[in-house]
Design a protein around this motif. Structure first.
Motif, PDB file in Angstrom:
ATOM      1  N   MET A   1       5.917  12.023  20.308  1.00  0.00           N
ATOM      2  CA  MET A   1       4.940  12.451  19.232  1.00  0.00           C
ATOM      3  C   MET A   1       4.452  10.874  18.334  1.00  0.00           C
ATOM      4  SD  MET A   1       6.255  13.976  15.480  1.00  0.00           S
ATOM      5  CE  MET A   1       6.664  15.433  15.883  1.00  0.00           C
ATOM      6  N   SER A   2       3.281  10.680  18.223  1.00  0.00           N
ATOM      7  CA  SER A   2       2.735   9.410  17.426  1.00  0.00           C
ATOM      8  C   SER A   2       2.083   9.936  16.254  1.00  0.00           C
ATOM      9  CB  SER A   2       1.921   8.769  18.434  1.00  0.00           C
ATOM     10  OG  SER A   2       1.318   7.612  17.810  1.00  0.00           O
ATOM     11  N   LYS A   3       2.574   9.335  15.161  1.00  0.00           N
ATOM     12  CA  LYS A   3       1.715   9.473  13.898  1.00  0.00           C
ATOM     13  C   LYS A   3       1.390   8.072  13.252  1.00  0.00           C
ATOM     14  CE  LYS A   3       1.992  13.998  13.365  1.00  0.00           C
ATOM     15  NZ  LYS A   3       0.985  14.939  13.153  1.00  0.00           N
ATOM     16  N   SER A   4       0.421   8.148  12.394  1.00  0.00           N
ATOM     17  CA  SER A   4       0.314   6.824  11.814  1.00  0.00           C
ATOM     18  C   SER A   4       0.144   7.331   9.996  1.00  0.00           C
ATOM     19  CB  SER A   4      -1.051   5.916  12.363  1.00  0.00           C
ATOM     20  OG  SER A   4      -2.087   6.990  12.049  1.00  0.00           O
ATOM     21  N   THR A   5       0.771   5.961   9.257  1.00  0.00           N
ATOM     22  CA  THR A   5       0.595   5.979   8.037  1.00  0.00           C
ATOM     23  C   THR A   5       0.004   4.671   7.641  1.00  0.00           C
ATOM     24  OG1 THR A   5       2.786   5.502   7.815  1.00  0.00           O
ATOM     25  CG2 THR A   5       2.397   7.683   7.492  1.00  0.00           C
ATOM     26  N   ARG A   6      -0.155   4.396   6.249  1.00  0.00           N
ATOM     27  CA  ARG A   6      -0.417   3.216   5.709  1.00  0.00           C
ATOM     28  C   ARG A   6       0.407   2.491   5.079  1.00  0.00           C
ATOM     29  NH1 ARG A   6      -5.824   2.563   6.387  1.00  0.00           N
ATOM     30  NH2 ARG A   6      -7.400   4.307   6.617  1.00  0.00           N
ATOM     31  N   VAL A   7       0.355   1.117   5.058  1.00  0.00           N
ATOM     32  CA  VAL A   7       1.479   0.517   4.340  1.00  0.00           C
ATOM     33  C   VAL A   7       0.812   0.082   2.912  1.00  0.00           C
ATOM     34  CG1 VAL A   7       2.862  -1.568   3.834  1.00  0.00           C
ATOM     35  CG2 VAL A   7       2.406  -0.647   6.116  1.00  0.00           C
ATOM     36  N   THR A   8       1.630   0.576   1.834  1.00  0.00           N
ATOM     37  CA  THR A   8       0.828   0.533   0.352  1.00  0.00           C
ATOM     38  C   THR A   8       1.003  -1.248  -0.010  1.00  0.00           C
ATOM     39  OG1 THR A   8       2.872   0.558  -0.639  1.00  0.00           O
ATOM     40  CG2 THR A   8       1.798   2.556  -0.280  1.00  0.00           C
ATOM     41  N   GLU A   9       0.242  -1.586  -1.180  1.00  0.00           N
ATOM     42  CA  GLU A   9       0.453  -2.683  -1.732  1.00  0.00           C
ATOM     43  C   GLU A   9       1.986  -3.059  -2.086  1.00  0.00           C
ATOM     44  OE1 GLU A   9      -2.298  -3.725  -4.947  1.00  0.00           O
ATOM     45  OE2 GLU A   9      -3.931  -2.725  -3.941  1.00  0.00           O
ATOM     46  N   LYS A  10       2.697  -2.154  -2.178  1.00  0.00           N
ATOM     47  CA  LYS A  10       4.163  -2.739  -2.353  1.00  0.00           C
ATOM     48  C   LYS A  10       4.973  -2.720  -1.101  1.00  0.00           C
ATOM     49  CE  LYS A  10       4.498  -0.676  -7.174  1.00  0.00           C
ATOM     50  NZ  LYS A  10       5.245   0.412  -7.853  1.00  0.00           N
ATOM     51  N   GLY A  11       4.318  -2.623  -0.015  1.00  0.00           N
ATOM     52  CA  GLY A  11       4.925  -2.505   1.281  1.00  0.00           C
ATOM     53  C   GLY A  11       5.654  -1.271   1.421  1.00  0.00           C
ATOM     54  N   GLN A  12       5.335  -0.169   1.008  1.00  0.00           N
ATOM     55  CA  GLN A  12       5.930   1.185   1.220  1.00  0.00           C
ATOM     56  C   GLN A  12       5.070   1.827   2.297  1.00  0.00           C
ATOM     57  OE1 GLN A  12       5.715   2.586  -2.743  1.00  0.00           O
ATOM     58  NE2 GLN A  12       7.804   1.728  -3.209  1.00  0.00           N
ATOM     59  N   ALA A  13       5.904   2.504   2.959  1.00  0.00           N
ATOM     60  CA  ALA A  13       5.003   3.552   3.910  1.00  0.00           C
ATOM     61  C   ALA A  13       5.818   4.869   4.154  1.00  0.00           C
ATOM     62  CB  ALA A  13       5.501   2.788   5.391  1.00  0.00           C
ATOM     63  N   THR A  14       5.076   5.953   4.248  1.00  0.00           N
ATOM     64  CA  THR A  14       5.375   7.109   4.269  1.00  0.00           C
ATOM     65  C   THR A  14       5.818   7.475   5.709  1.00  0.00           C
ATOM     66  OG1 THR A  14       3.974   7.929   2.328  1.00  0.00           O
ATOM     67  CG2 THR A  14       4.841   9.587   3.902  1.00  0.00           C
TER      68      THR A  14
END
Length: 86
Positions: free
Chosen positions: A1-14
């Protein structure tokens, strides 16, 4: 399984919901971020995850017992030295 999410300005990822469910990740759980030659690996921290700090995860039972024995011996020697100095 492969999913992508974005990294926020605070360096957080979901972590995608499907992966949170598959790996039983609950709010408040800790994950370990590891830098490997293949890239970043994220693992759920478990009570035994700390073992990798002393030995690799694939260390045999015999290796683990030998390290535990050596550490125990060092603790006893240090304790004994501290009592002698007092």
């Amino acid at each position: 399984m492969s999913k992508s999410t974005r990294v926020t300005e605070k360096g957080q990822a979901t972590i995608p919901k499907e992966l949170r469910e598959k790996y039983d990740l609950e709010p408040g759980d800790e994950v370990v971020w590891m830098d490997t030659e293949e890239g970043i690996v994220v693992k759920k921290r478990t009570r035994t995850a700390g073992r990798g700090l002393l030995l690799p995860d694939d260390a045999s039972t015999e290796e683990r017992e030998a390290v535990a024995e050596e550490l125990g011996q060092r603790v006893r020697e240090r304790r004994d030295r501290n009592y002698e100095e007092t």
